[in-house]
Write a protein that holds these residues in place. Sequence first.
Motif, PDB file in Angstrom:
ATOM      1  N   TYR A 129     -11.067  -3.913   8.453  1.00 45.39           N
ATOM      2  CA  TYR A 129     -10.558  -5.121   9.094  1.00 45.39           C
ATOM      3  C   TYR A 129      -9.501  -4.749  10.127  1.00 45.39           C
ATOM      4  N   LYS A 130      -9.441  -5.494  11.208  1.00 48.18           N
ATOM      5  CA  LYS A 130      -8.530  -5.159  12.306  1.00 48.18           C
ATOM      6  C   LYS A 130      -7.078  -5.155  11.865  1.00 48.18           C
ATOM      7  N   ASP A 131      -6.679  -6.125  11.021  1.00 47.80           N
ATOM      8  CA  ASP A 131      -5.256  -6.313  10.728  1.00 47.80           C
ATOM      9  C   ASP A 131      -4.797  -5.706   9.416  1.00 47.80           C
ATOM     10  N   ARG A 132      -5.673  -4.967   8.704  1.00 47.59           N
ATOM     11  CA  ARG A 132      -5.260  -4.428   7.411  1.00 47.59           C
ATOM     12  C   ARG A 132      -6.011  -3.151   7.079  1.00 47.59           C
ATOM     13  N   ILE A 133      -5.416  -2.364   6.191  1.00 52.03           N
ATOM     14  CA  ILE A 133      -6.031  -1.117   5.757  1.00 52.03           C
ATOM     15  C   ILE A 133      -5.947  -1.011   4.243  1.00 52.03           C
ATOM     16  N   ALA A 134      -6.811  -0.187   3.679  1.00 52.49           N
ATOM     17  CA  ALA A 134      -6.682   0.269   2.296  1.00 52.49           C
ATOM     18  C   ALA A 134      -6.275   1.728   2.351  1.00 52.49           C
ATOM     19  N   TRP A 135      -5.184   2.052   1.682  1.00 47.52           N
ATOM     20  CA  TRP A 135      -4.622   3.395   1.761  1.00 47.52           C
ATOM     21  C   TRP A 135      -4.698   4.047   0.371  1.00 47.52           C
ATOM     22  N   CYS A 136      -5.550   5.043   0.258  1.00 44.58           N
ATOM     23  CA  CYS A 136      -5.808   5.692  -1.031  1.00 44.58           C
ATOM     24  C   CYS A 136      -4.821   6.840  -1.239  1.00 44.58           C
ATOM     25  N   VAL A 137      -3.621   6.508  -1.677  1.00 41.33           N
ATOM     26  CA  VAL A 137      -2.569   7.520  -1.810  1.00 41.33           C
ATOM     27  C   VAL A 137      -2.660   8.268  -3.142  1.00 41.33           C
ATOM     28  N   ALA A 138      -3.344   7.689  -4.135  1.00 40.16           N
ATOM     29  CA  ALA A 138      -3.353   8.243  -5.491  1.00 40.16           C
ATOM     30  C   ALA A 138      -4.752   8.700  -5.886  1.00 40.16           C
ATOM     31  N   GLN A 139      -4.794   9.600  -6.853  1.00 39.96           N
ATOM     32  CA  GLN A 139      -6.073  10.048  -7.394  1.00 39.96           C
ATOM     33  C   GLN A 139      -6.145   9.846  -8.899  1.00 39.96           C
ATOM     34  N   LEU A 193      -2.788  -2.276   1.879  1.00 40.58           N
ATOM     35  CA  LEU A 193      -3.156  -2.230   0.463  1.00 40.58           C
ATOM     36  C   LEU A 193      -3.032  -0.790  -0.011  1.00 40.58           C
ATOM     37  N   ILE A 194      -2.135  -0.551  -0.951  1.00 39.71           N
ATOM     38  CA  ILE A 194      -1.942   0.786  -1.512  1.00 39.71           C
ATOM     39  C   ILE A 194      -2.801   0.899  -2.761  1.00 39.71           C
ATOM     40  N   THR A 195      -3.710   1.855  -2.739  1.00 38.18           N
ATOM     41  CA  THR A 195      -4.676   1.964  -3.819  1.00 38.18           C
ATOM     42  C   THR A 195      -4.930   3.427  -4.122  1.00 38.18           C
ATOM     43  N   GLY A 196      -6.061   3.738  -4.728  1.00 43.19           N
ATOM     44  CA  GLY A 196      -6.292   5.138  -5.095  1.00 43.19           C
ATOM     45  C   GLY A 196      -7.690   5.386  -5.598  1.00 43.19           C
ATOM     46  N   GLY A 197      -7.819   5.938  -6.834  1.00 41.30           N
ATOM     47  CA  GLY A 197      -6.857   6.131  -7.891  1.00 41.30           C
ATOM     48  C   GLY A 197      -5.982   4.917  -8.179  1.00 41.30           C
ATOM     49  N   ASP A 198      -4.997   5.154  -9.020  1.00 41.18           N
ATOM     50  CA  ASP A 198      -4.047   4.098  -9.354  1.00 41.18           C
ATOM     51  C   ASP A 198      -2.675   4.473  -8.830  1.00 41.18           C
ATOM     52  N   PRO A 199      -2.173   3.729  -7.832  1.00 40.53           N
ATOM     53  CA  PRO A 199      -0.902   4.101  -7.197  1.00 40.53           C
ATOM     54  C   PRO A 199       0.309   3.971  -8.104  1.00 40.53           C
ATOM     55  N   PHE A 200       0.172   3.300  -9.249  1.00 39.81           N
ATOM     56  CA  PHE A 200       1.313   3.196 -10.155  1.00 39.81           C
ATOM     57  C   PHE A 200       1.441   4.425 -11.063  1.00 39.81           C
ATOM     58  N   ILE A 201       0.480   5.350 -10.987  1.00 34.97           N
ATOM     59  CA  ILE A 201       0.610   6.598 -11.738  1.00 34.97           C
ATOM     60  C   ILE A 201       1.328   7.598 -10.836  1.00 34.97           C
ATOM     61  N   ILE A 223       2.775  -5.794   1.815  1.00 38.56           N
ATOM     62  CA  ILE A 223       2.394  -4.591   1.080  1.00 38.56           C
ATOM     63  C   ILE A 223       1.769  -5.035  -0.232  1.00 38.56           C
ATOM     64  N   ARG A 224       0.564  -4.572  -0.470  1.00 36.61           N
ATOM     65  CA  ARG A 224      -0.159  -4.916  -1.698  1.00 36.61           C
ATOM     66  C   ARG A 224      -0.456  -3.650  -2.492  1.00 36.61           C
ATOM     67  N   PHE A 225      -0.524  -3.796  -3.798  1.00 36.23           N
ATOM     68  CA  PHE A 225      -0.945  -2.704  -4.676  1.00 36.23           C
ATOM     69  C   PHE A 225      -2.180  -3.132  -5.449  1.00 36.23           C
ATOM     70  N   GLY A 226      -3.128  -2.215  -5.575  1.00 36.47           N
ATOM     71  CA  GLY A 226      -4.248  -2.399  -6.487  1.00 36.47           C
ATOM     72  C   GLY A 226      -4.038  -1.472  -7.665  1.00 36.47           C
ATOM     73  N   THR A 227      -3.858  -2.031  -8.858  1.00 36.77           N
ATOM     74  CA  THR A 227      -3.547  -1.217 -10.035  1.00 36.77           C
ATOM     75  C   THR A 227      -4.203  -1.791 -11.280  1.00 36.77           C
TER      76      THR A 227
END
Length: 412
Positions: free
Chosen positions: A130-140, A184-192, A214-218
């Motif tokens: 999407y133009k205005d948002r990203i999903a960022w897979c920071v965690a594994q 959107l901060i996701t992964g994996g689970d970004p809370f780990i 800022i959103r988290f998927g956990t």
Amino acid sequence: MPFVTPNNLHKATASNKKCITQFGAKLFGVSEESFANWRWQMKNQVQSADDLINILKVSSNENSAFHELKDKFHAGISPYAIALMDFENEYDPVRLQLMPKMEELKDKYGVPDPLNEVVNSPVKEVVHVYKDRIAWCVAQLCPVYCRYCFRKRRDGEEGLHFNPKIIEKGIEYISSNKNIRDVLITGGDPFIGHDSTIENLLKKLREIPHVEIIRFGTRTPVSLPYRITEEFADMLAKYHPIWINTHFNSVQELTPEAASAIDTLLRKGIPVGNQSVFLKDVNDSVEKMRALVNGLVRLRARPYYIYHPQIVEGSEHLRIPLEKGLDIMRGLRGSTTGFANPQYVLDTPTGKIPLSPNHVLARDGENVIVEQLTKTPWAEPSPLNGYISERPLPEISYPNAQRIFTKNKFEN
């Protein structure tokens, strides 16, 4: 330690805030304090059939799958999630989601990356569709590794968990693209991750002027609720607006511990939504889904999305026909509170497509014919007045459709 079965202990003692904690501590032979420590949970994550000796009777299918799939799809289950399972039932909803099965080797349509996330990643682990948002897979790392996860392709990779170089490149990309207002901060689970590691990430994002949300998927409220401490929630709240979506799939996961984790977040002003996935024998009926969404509403977690399962490799045994999902959504509508109805969606490489039962049947002159919740056709006056639709409704006569009220009776 002698073999123990739960006998639905978690259901029978649902009024006790520590019911799963107490049962799980006895099951794994540790103190309640240790069992309720999220780091202990991660350190003692179940990753093989041998880890379950004297804890859970592993079926021959599951035992073979632990061994046969270890080099293909990662297995990992938090002790807390093990304690949720009905040990007497191989088809228990939690067990089906988390225990490996030999059926994962049989998949006619499955592919490693059904959403083409790798193709849609301008820099590593930043998915920009999407133009205005990203999903960022920071965690594994994850507290549990779901058998239907659409990012199973990442199981064989290493060095993805809060990798400083990957994060640096991600921040550079987000900073350089002023269209991005939602991350959107996701992964994996970004809370780990350590509180300080997650806070450092939030600080960097909040330094970017055009990042609004800022959103988290956990899945930690579901499978590792002890991670949601008061201190952690206080830290998150410093960087508002923060939103969280979690991932309950069955009513069995709505424990007092989960309720406490959600309450902790809500008291800090952090909204909690839920994204489920339709899964065979887990939540694939109106009754099961209604129980889940009603339970979520009681916990004040909004039923947000329910996904049609992805054609990710190794998950065919858990997928349902799209038509069945539509039938369930049709049955759910009108049988529970309106805001308890999640939006049924299919995620595609170009974004999410809403899937809705089509209650609009046809046009009959100046009326549009819709199917009521009773399945009786209804004629709603709606003249076109010269409007030309991009997708005209079929012209069909419905002489027996119910119509507007006249003198307290239906006019036909």
